[in-house]
Each structure stands twice: as structure tokens, then as C-alpha cells.
Design a protein around this motif. Structure first.
Motif, PDB file in Angstrom:
ATOM      1  N   PRO A  96      -5.708   0.723  -3.093  1.00 63.03           N
ATOM      2  CA  PRO A  96      -6.504   0.371  -4.278  1.00 63.03           C
ATOM      3  C   PRO A  96      -5.912  -0.801  -5.052  1.00 63.03           C
ATOM      4  O   PRO A  96      -6.646  -1.570  -5.675  1.00 63.03           O
ATOM      5  CB  PRO A  96      -6.490   1.651  -5.109  1.00 63.03           C
ATOM      6  N   LYS A  97      -4.598  -0.952  -5.009  1.00 64.74           N
ATOM      7  CA  LYS A  97      -3.945  -2.077  -5.674  1.00 64.74           C
ATOM      8  C   LYS A  97      -4.398  -3.406  -5.049  1.00 64.74           C
ATOM      9  O   LYS A  97      -4.584  -4.400  -5.750  1.00 64.74           O
ATOM     10  CB  LYS A  97      -2.430  -1.931  -5.566  1.00 64.74           C
ATOM     11  N   ASP A  98      -4.593  -3.416  -3.723  1.00 62.84           N
ATOM     12  CA  ASP A  98      -5.084  -4.611  -3.043  1.00 62.84           C
ATOM     13  C   ASP A  98      -6.496  -4.959  -3.500  1.00 62.84           C
ATOM     14  O   ASP A  98      -6.815  -6.131  -3.706  1.00 62.84           O
ATOM     15  CB  ASP A  98      -5.074  -4.424  -1.522  1.00 62.84           C
ATOM     16  N   PHE A  99      -7.346  -3.956  -3.644  1.00 60.34           N
ATOM     17  CA  PHE A  99      -8.716  -4.190  -4.122  1.00 60.34           C
ATOM     18  C   PHE A  99      -8.721  -4.719  -5.560  1.00 60.34           C
ATOM     19  O   PHE A  99      -9.495  -5.620  -5.890  1.00 60.34           O
ATOM     20  CB  PHE A  99      -9.549  -2.910  -4.041  1.00 60.34           C
ATOM     21  N   LEU A 100      -7.869  -4.164  -6.408  1.00 59.48           N
ATOM     22  CA  LEU A 100      -7.795  -4.617  -7.790  1.00 59.48           C
ATOM     23  C   LEU A 100      -7.308  -6.062  -7.865  1.00 59.48           C
ATOM     24  O   LEU A 100      -7.860  -6.876  -8.607  1.00 59.48           O
ATOM     25  CB  LEU A 100      -6.869  -3.713  -8.607  1.00 59.48           C
ATOM     26  N   ARG A 101      -6.298  -6.397  -7.072  1.00 59.85           N
ATOM     27  CA  ARG A 101      -5.782  -7.762  -7.059  1.00 59.85           C
ATOM     28  C   ARG A 101      -6.859  -8.728  -6.570  1.00 59.85           C
ATOM     29  O   ARG A 101      -7.029  -9.805  -7.114  1.00 59.85           O
ATOM     30  CB  ARG A 101      -4.542  -7.836  -6.185  1.00 59.85           C
ATOM     31  N   ALA A 144      -9.035 -12.917   0.074  1.00 58.76           N
ATOM     32  CA  ALA A 144      -9.243 -11.609   0.713  1.00 58.76           C
ATOM     33  C   ALA A 144      -8.195 -11.381   1.799  1.00 58.76           C
ATOM     34  O   ALA A 144      -7.667 -10.271   1.949  1.00 58.76           O
ATOM     35  CB  ALA A 144     -10.649 -11.530   1.302  1.00 58.76           C
ATOM     36  N   TYR A 145      -7.872 -12.424   2.537  1.00 57.06           N
ATOM     37  CA  TYR A 145      -6.846 -12.302   3.575  1.00 57.06           C
ATOM     38  C   TYR A 145      -5.464 -12.102   2.953  1.00 57.06           C
ATOM     39  O   TYR A 145      -4.695 -11.247   3.398  1.00 57.06           O
ATOM     40  CB  TYR A 145      -6.857 -13.546   4.466  1.00 57.06           C
ATOM     41  N   VAL A 146      -5.160 -12.885   1.916  1.00 59.81           N
ATOM     42  CA  VAL A 146      -3.856 -12.783   1.255  1.00 59.81           C
ATOM     43  C   VAL A 146      -3.687 -11.420   0.591  1.00 59.81           C
ATOM     44  O   VAL A 146      -2.595 -10.837   0.627  1.00 59.81           O
ATOM     45  CB  VAL A 146      -3.689 -13.926   0.223  1.00 59.81           C
ATOM     46  N   ASP A 147      -4.746 -10.898   0.011  1.00 60.28           N
ATOM     47  CA  ASP A 147      -4.688  -9.596  -0.658  1.00 60.28           C
ATOM     48  C   ASP A 147      -4.842  -8.431   0.306  1.00 60.28           C
ATOM     49  O   ASP A 147      -4.990  -7.287  -0.124  1.00 60.28           O
ATOM     50  CB  ASP A 147      -5.766  -9.515  -1.746  1.00 60.28           C
ATOM     51  N   ASN A 148      -4.824  -8.707   1.600  1.00 60.64           N
ATOM     52  CA  ASN A 148      -4.839  -7.690   2.658  1.00 60.64           C
ATOM     53  C   ASN A 148      -6.112  -6.849   2.656  1.00 60.64           C
ATOM     54  O   ASN A 148      -6.078  -5.655   2.901  1.00 60.64           O
ATOM     55  CB  ASN A 148      -3.599  -6.790   2.546  1.00 60.64           C
ATOM     56  N   LEU A 149      -7.247  -7.466   2.390  1.00 60.14           N
ATOM     57  CA  LEU A 149      -8.503  -6.733   2.405  1.00 60.14           C
ATOM     58  C   LEU A 149      -8.983  -6.467   3.826  1.00 60.14           C
ATOM     59  O   LEU A 149      -9.781  -5.552   4.046  1.00 60.14           O
ATOM     60  CB  LEU A 149      -9.585  -7.492   1.627  1.00 60.14           C
ATOM     61  N   PHE A 150      -8.519  -7.245   4.770  1.00 60.50           N
ATOM     62  CA  PHE A 150      -8.911  -7.022   6.159  1.00 60.50           C
ATOM     63  C   PHE A 150      -8.075  -5.924   6.796  1.00 60.50           C
ATOM     64  O   PHE A 150      -8.427  -5.422   7.853  1.00 60.50           O
ATOM     65  CB  PHE A 150      -8.809  -8.324   6.959  1.00 60.50           C
ATOM     66  N   GLY A 151      -6.956  -5.546   6.182  1.00 62.35           N
ATOM     67  CA  GLY A 151      -6.153  -4.402   6.584  1.00 62.35           C
ATOM     68  C   GLY A 151      -5.525  -4.499   7.953  1.00 62.35           C
ATOM     69  O   GLY A 151      -5.364  -3.489   8.625  1.00 62.35           O
ATOM     70  N   LYS A 152      -5.142  -5.680   8.392  1.00 66.83           N
ATOM     71  CA  LYS A 152      -4.559  -5.812   9.722  1.00 66.83           C
ATOM     72  C   LYS A 152      -3.108  -5.348   9.747  1.00 66.83           C
ATOM     73  O   LYS A 152      -2.682  -4.700  10.692  1.00 66.83           O
ATOM     74  CB  LYS A 152      -4.651  -7.264  10.193  1.00 66.83           C
ATOM     75  N   GLU A 153      -2.326  -5.700   8.725  1.00 64.61           N
ATOM     76  CA  GLU A 153      -0.907  -5.391   8.746  1.00 64.61           C
ATOM     77  C   GLU A 153      -0.633  -3.938   8.345  1.00 64.61           C
ATOM     78  O   GLU A 153       0.066  -3.217   9.028  1.00 64.61           O
ATOM     79  CB  GLU A 153      -0.155  -6.346   7.826  1.00 64.61           C
ATOM     80  N   THR A 154      -1.163  -3.535   7.232  1.00 62.96           N
ATOM     81  CA  THR A 154      -0.976  -2.166   6.753  1.00 62.96           C
ATOM     82  C   THR A 154      -2.301  -1.654   6.227  1.00 62.96           C
ATOM     83  O   THR A 154      -3.287  -2.381   6.165  1.00 62.96           O
ATOM     84  CB  THR A 154       0.072  -2.112   5.613  1.00 62.96           C
ATOM     85  N   HIS A 155      -2.301  -0.439   5.810  1.00 61.61           N
ATOM     86  CA  HIS A 155      -3.513   0.152   5.237  1.00 61.61           C
ATOM     87  C   HIS A 155      -3.798  -0.487   3.874  1.00 61.61           C
ATOM     88  O   HIS A 155      -2.898  -0.697   3.071  1.00 61.61           O
ATOM     89  CB  HIS A 155      -3.321   1.661   5.085  1.00 61.61           C
TER      90      HIS A 155
END
Length: 89
Positions: A52-57, A38-49
Motif C-alpha cells: 500500500p505504501k507503493d500505491f500511496l507514493r 509507476a515503474y519506479v514506485d514498483n507498481l508492476f510488482g516485478k521485484e517484490t510484492h
């Protein structure tokens, strides 16, 4: 000490709660891996918004982890992972 880590469910597919410490450790490792992905796929959204591609990954990562978890622990479930209809006559 039993060789099984999980007790089989009475109805349905899957396992009940772990019956050995190895089962608890395996579940803890799965949770940690899901949080790492979840952190690697940027689900926490700290760096950028989060896109949907992040959720799919993340969904695909969790799907692969779940399949690997079930395949790995199939021998550690009492009777194996299979569909059950309750007590057999």
C-alpha cells in the motif's frame, strides 16, 4: 500557427483535445512520466510484492505531476484554465 496548444472546454474545468502538435507532445510526455513513476514506485510488482505504501507514493507522484502539468500549460489553453458555464451572453 496558433499560440495555443489546447482549446478550452465549453462546460466545466479543463481543456478539450489538443489543437497543436505541442499539445500532443506534452500529453505524451505526461503519460511517459506517469509510466516511469509507476515503474519506479514498483507498481508492476516485478521485484517484490506491491505494498500500500507503493500505491500511496504513486498517487502522490501523479498528483504532483498533474499539478505541475496544469500550472505549466495554463498559458497554452485558449482563455486559460478556469471553470466555464457555456457560451457567455
Amino acid at each position: 500557427m496558433s499560440k495555443y496548444w489546447f482549446k478550452a472546454k465549453k462546460y466545466g474545468w479543463g481543456t478539450s483535445w489538443p489543437i497543436a502538435w505541442q499539445g500532443w507532445v506534452s500529453i505524451l510526455c505526461l503519460i511517459v512520466l506517469i509510466l516511469v513513476f509507476a515503474y519506479v514506485d514498483n507498481l508492476f510488482g516485478k521485484e517484490t510484492h506491491t505494498t500500500p505504501k507503493d500505491f500511496l507514493r504513486f498517487f502522490l507522484d501523479v498528483l504532483i505531476l498533474s499539478i505541475l502539468f496544469c500550472l505549466t500549460l495554463n498559458d497554452k489553453v485558449e482563455g486559460g484554465l478556469k471553470w466555464r458555464w457555456g457560451k457567455e451572453a
